[in-house]
Design an enzyme around this catalytic site. Structure first.
Site, mmCIF file in Angstrom:
data_model
loop_
_atom_site.group_PDB
_atom_site.id
_atom_site.type_symbol
_atom_site.label_atom_id
_atom_site.label_comp_id
_atom_site.label_asym_id
_atom_site.label_seq_id
_atom_site.Cartn_x
_atom_site.Cartn_y
_atom_site.Cartn_z
ATOM 1 N N TYR A 178 -7.472 -7.538 -5.678
ATOM 2 C CA TYR A 178 -6.680 -7.598 -6.899
ATOM 3 C C TYR A 178 -5.287 -7.303 -6.168
ATOM 4 O O TYR A 178 -5.243 -6.619 -5.336
ATOM 5 C CB TYR A 178 -6.847 -6.536 -8.089
ATOM 6 C CG TYR A 178 -6.129 -6.860 -9.199
ATOM 7 C CD1 TYR A 178 -6.340 -8.016 -9.929
ATOM 8 C CD2 TYR A 178 -5.057 -6.200 -9.419
ATOM 9 C CE1 TYR A 178 -5.677 -8.225 -11.109
ATOM 10 C CE2 TYR A 178 -4.457 -6.205 -10.703
ATOM 11 C CZ TYR A 178 -4.504 -7.369 -11.489
ATOM 12 O OH TYR A 178 -3.686 -7.958 -12.354
ATOM 13 N N ASN A 180 -2.841 -5.454 -6.566
ATOM 14 C CA ASN A 180 -2.087 -4.240 -6.295
ATOM 15 C C ASN A 180 -3.110 -3.387 -5.351
ATOM 16 O O ASN A 180 -2.692 -2.361 -4.717
ATOM 17 C CB ASN A 180 -2.065 -3.306 -7.620
ATOM 18 C CG ASN A 180 -3.421 -3.163 -8.166
ATOM 19 O OD1 ASN A 180 -4.363 -3.295 -7.638
ATOM 20 N ND2 ASN A 180 -3.268 -2.593 -9.202
ATOM 21 N N LYS A 181 -4.063 -4.025 -4.491
ATOM 22 C CA LYS A 181 -4.896 -3.409 -3.515
ATOM 23 C C LYS A 181 -4.131 -3.419 -2.428
ATOM 24 O O LYS A 181 -2.954 -4.268 -2.144
ATOM 25 C CB LYS A 181 -6.205 -3.919 -3.667
ATOM 26 C CG LYS A 181 -7.007 -3.955 -4.863
ATOM 27 C CD LYS A 181 -7.197 -2.513 -5.515
ATOM 28 C CE LYS A 181 -7.505 -2.988 -6.866
ATOM 29 N NZ LYS A 181 -8.255 -1.777 -7.720
ATOM 30 N N HIS A 182 -4.775 -2.948 -1.159
ATOM 31 C CA HIS A 182 -3.913 -2.794 0.027
ATOM 32 C C HIS A 182 -3.847 -4.338 0.677
ATOM 33 O O HIS A 182 -2.825 -4.645 1.555
ATOM 34 C CB HIS A 182 -4.510 -1.901 0.870
ATOM 35 C CG HIS A 182 -4.105 -0.560 0.593
ATOM 36 N ND1 HIS A 182 -4.619 0.222 -0.423
ATOM 37 C CD2 HIS A 182 -2.990 0.433 1.329
ATOM 38 C CE1 HIS A 182 -3.964 1.463 -0.326
ATOM 39 N NE2 HIS A 182 -3.074 1.717 0.716
ATOM 40 N N ILE A 183 -4.782 -5.212 0.267
ATOM 41 C CA ILE A 183 -4.591 -6.466 0.682
ATOM 42 C C ILE A 183 -5.261 -7.367 -0.527
ATOM 43 O O ILE A 183 -6.307 -6.844 -1.178
ATOM 44 C CB ILE A 183 -5.460 -6.925 2.104
ATOM 45 C CG1 ILE A 183 -6.995 -6.811 1.952
ATOM 46 C CG2 ILE A 183 -4.771 -6.308 3.033
ATOM 47 C CD1 ILE A 183 -8.042 -7.504 2.821
#
Ligand SMILES: *Cc1c(COP(=O)(O)O)cnc(C)c1O
Length: 369
Positions: A178, A180-183
């Site tokens: 998603y 807002n995750k790190h990738i």
């Protein structure tokens, strides 16, 4: 308004997307999907990567692949996203909740052993906000009782536990991409495992359990959880920059720590523990008890100052939909309840500038009584 999240997409994303369009490969059959799976699995140090449409889908498939069903019990944190519990409930299994640790905000692993019964089939660990769960005690309990482990590493892409990548610890481990995750892949997820059989089942569940030789004859009910080539193209470009992103997120968290240090109305995230350093998926704050300000009121005041925030997770045992099912009556988990009442997170996306971090920190101090 300073947005709560904005991703960075200025690497090879555009180049790979154009390749998809020019080649005509846009569906899940395109070549980037396999490349992304292989590179992600290698990066995490696992044999198989199975790309899926989102992190929730990855958890659904993990629970189903492990054969969790009616009457089985699954131990999990109450402080998490609803994605973790959906398939446990739909399968007729029973979620058994554990409270959070007040400092790390992760499930308090010291409370797991007491929840084990002869019906316990799995423990679902969920790493929260950038700091991993203390896994060694969980794995020891699981081994001793012959219980499976599902590891939700959605917030932990690029993180390690005692030097080993998060996502290597579950019988099945899952990730989300998603924004807002790190990738990110816009929407997307990944299942990783070393188990040949589980990998095959997950791959089949992802693709409606079509059979290779009798395509439209089904022996099992699956889902369509396929990731498209367009999404995998994004994922590949993002994965190339994961190390850089983790460093950047960690630096952002440290900057917030410096700017908010000594503000006695706030509990800041734990920066490090013996087994890991925080990689600040989001930068969370918990208002101290005597402040007399709810997270909701604080977020309202911050919105008026141009700072977008989000609440902490509403614990599973307080979810109206689950209470109406008769679940978790009379159960209370005071640490998670307090975190929900008094916790929220501030803008934490990869595109956030140092200047914005300073502005947010100033605004946070300004709204405190
Ligand atoms: C984001 C997240 C999910 C859900 O992932 P989606 O891709 O949004 O479905 C599941 N678990 C955790 C811990 C998450 O942070």
């Amino acid at each position: 308004m300073i947005p709560v999240n904005e991703p960075l997409l200025d690497g090879n994303e555009k180049k790979y997307l154009i390749e998809c369009i020019e080649s005509g490969w846009i569906s899940s059959e395109g070549p980037f999907v396999k490349q992304f799976e292989d590179r992600f699995a290698t990066r995490v140090g696992r044999k198989y990567g199975i790309a899926v449409s989102n992190g929730t889908a990855a958890l659904d498939a993990a629970v189903e692949a492990l054969g969790i069903g009616a009457g089985d019990e699954v131990i999990m944190p109450t402080f998490t996203i609803i994605s973790c519990i959906n398939q446990i409930i739909r399968s007729g299994a029973i979620p058994v909740l554990v409270d959070s640790h007040p400092v790390t905000w992760n499930m308090d692993v010291a409370q797991i052993e007491a929840k084990i019964t002869p019906r316990t089939k799995a423990i679902m660990v969920v790493h929260i906000f950038g700091l991993p769960v203390d896994l060694d005690p969980v794995l020891e309990i699981a081994r001793r009782h012959g219980i499976k482990v599902i590891e939700d590493a959605a917030q932990m892409i690029g993180q390690t536990y005692n030097g080993k990548p998060c996502g290597t610890f579950g019988d099945i481990s899952t990730f989300s991409f998603y924004p807002n995750k790190h990738i990110t892949t816009g929407e997307g997820g990944m299942i990783v495992t070393n188990d040949d059989h589980l990998a095959e089942v997950c791959r089949s569940l992802r693709n409606l359990c079509f059979q290779p030789h009798k395509r439209f004859v089904h022996e099992r009910l699956g889902w369509n959880l396929r990731l498209t080539n367009l999404q995998a193209a994004l994922g590949l470009a993002q994965l190339e920059r994961l190390d850089e992103f983790v460093v950047r997120k960690r630096r952002m968290g440290e900057r917030y720590n410096e700017l908010l240090a000594g503000v006695e109305q706030l509990q800041l995230p734990q920066d490090k523990v013996s087994y890991a350093e925080n990689i600040y998926w989001v930068y969370g704050l918990v208002l101290a008890d005597p402040v007399g300000l709810s997270a909701e009121a604080a977020m309202r005041r911050l919105a008026a100052e141009g700072v977008a925030c989000r609440p902490f997770f509403c614990p599973m045992h307080q979810q109206p939909v689950l209470k109406r099912m008769g679940l978790f009556a009379e159960e209370d988990y005071p640490v998670a309840e307090r975190m929900y009442r008094q916790g929220f997170y501030v803008p934490s996306g990869l595109a956030l500038s140092d200047g914005q971090i300073a502005d947010v920190s100033r605004a946070v101090k300004g709204i405190l009584p």
